[in-house]
Write an enzyme that holds these catalytic residues in place. Structure first.
Site, PDB file in Angstrom:
ATOM      1  N   GLY A  46       4.670  16.489  28.679  1.00 60.83           N
ATOM      2  CA  GLY A  46       4.512  15.111  28.234  1.00 60.83           C
ATOM      3  C   GLY A  46       3.331  14.481  28.936  1.00 60.83           C
ATOM      4  N   GLN A  51      -2.004   7.985  32.151  1.00 63.62           N
ATOM      5  CA  GLN A  51      -2.347   9.073  33.065  1.00 63.62           C
ATOM      6  C   GLN A  51      -3.781   9.554  32.909  1.00 63.62           C
ATOM      7  OE1 GLN A  51       1.506  11.184  31.938  1.00 63.62           O
ATOM      8  NE2 GLN A  51       1.057  12.018  33.966  1.00 63.62           N
ATOM      9  N   CYS A  92       5.580  15.957  37.554  1.00 66.87           N
ATOM     10  CA  CYS A  92       4.642  15.083  36.849  1.00 66.87           C
ATOM     11  C   CYS A  92       3.221  15.596  37.034  1.00 66.87           C
ATOM     12  CB  CYS A  92       4.777  13.664  37.419  1.00 66.87           C
ATOM     13  SG  CYS A  92       3.712  12.447  36.635  1.00 66.87           S
ATOM     14  N   LEU A  93       2.447  15.551  35.960  1.00 70.33           N
ATOM     15  CA  LEU A  93       1.048  15.962  36.050  1.00 70.33           C
ATOM     16  C   LEU A  93       0.262  15.056  36.996  1.00 70.33           C
ATOM     17  CD1 LEU A  93       0.348  16.797  32.298  1.00 70.33           C
ATOM     18  CD2 LEU A  93       0.762  18.406  34.176  1.00 70.33           C
ATOM     19  N   HIS A 134      10.673   9.063  31.419  1.00 72.09           N
ATOM     20  CA  HIS A 134       9.637   9.336  32.422  1.00 72.09           C
ATOM     21  C   HIS A 134       8.273   8.833  31.927  1.00 72.09           C
ATOM     22  CE1 HIS A 134       7.629  12.075  35.470  1.00 72.09           C
ATOM     23  NE2 HIS A 134       6.650  11.898  34.587  1.00 72.09           N
TER      24      HIS A 134
END
Length: 169
Positions: A46, A51, A92-93, A134
């Site tokens: 995702g 981001q 998480c990236l 998230h």
């Protein structure tokens, strides 16, 4: 299509609250393509536009093993459908290399638009429910580390800052 840089914690731009998308047009669809390419390249499931330093309420996701079920959520909203919390280990990236338990509602209703601008609703459970919550947090300037104790969050921040320094030398 283009691969964008993914912002990493503690970058303050990750705290920006995203704005609603007024119109789903070719620019938005190009951004969606770029987001998918960026997410797949980084090995994620995702990605929120925040981001990649684009502060629009857009999320892309692909929860399939084969990476062939791309999903788009524009201007997503969620309504929890249960009080019951479910613990899930999240990564998480934007917080690379860290995985921690987070408690979230295990069922929710998603309201959003697709890549054509058509509204839809979907009940989510399991990984989809966790992932949409998230990613929606990202659009609201929140990260999964915000659910952790301040001690854990500070430890992660210090390790990532050290890694960022190492990479820039």
């Amino acid at each position: 299509m283009a691969i964008h840089e993914i912002l990493e914690f503690p970058d303050p731009r990750l705290r920006t609250i995203a704005k609603s998308v007024d119109e789903v047009n070719d620019d938005v669809r190009t951004l969606l393509d770029d987001m998918f390419e960026t997410m797949y390249d980084a090995g994620g499931i995702g990605l929120a536009a925040t981001q990649i330093n684009v502060h629009l309420r857009i999320v892309v996701m692909d929860l399939s093993e084969e990476r062939n079920e791309p999903r788009v959520f524009i201007n997503p909203e969620i309504v929890p459908l249960t009080e019951d919390g479910h613990t899930y280990q999240e990564g998480c990236l934007s917080v690379p290399g860290f995985y921690e338990d987070v408690i979230r509602p295990e069922r929710c209703l998603i309201k959003a638009m697709d890549k054509e601008g058509k509204s839809f609703e979907e009940e989510a459970t399991g990984l989809l429910a966790v992932c949409i919550q998230h990613e929606l947090d990202h659009l609201n300037g929140k990260l999964f580390v915000d659910y952790l104790s301040s001690m854990k969050r500070d430890r992660i921040r210090k390790k990532l800052e050290k890694e960022h320094k190492r990479r820039s030398n």
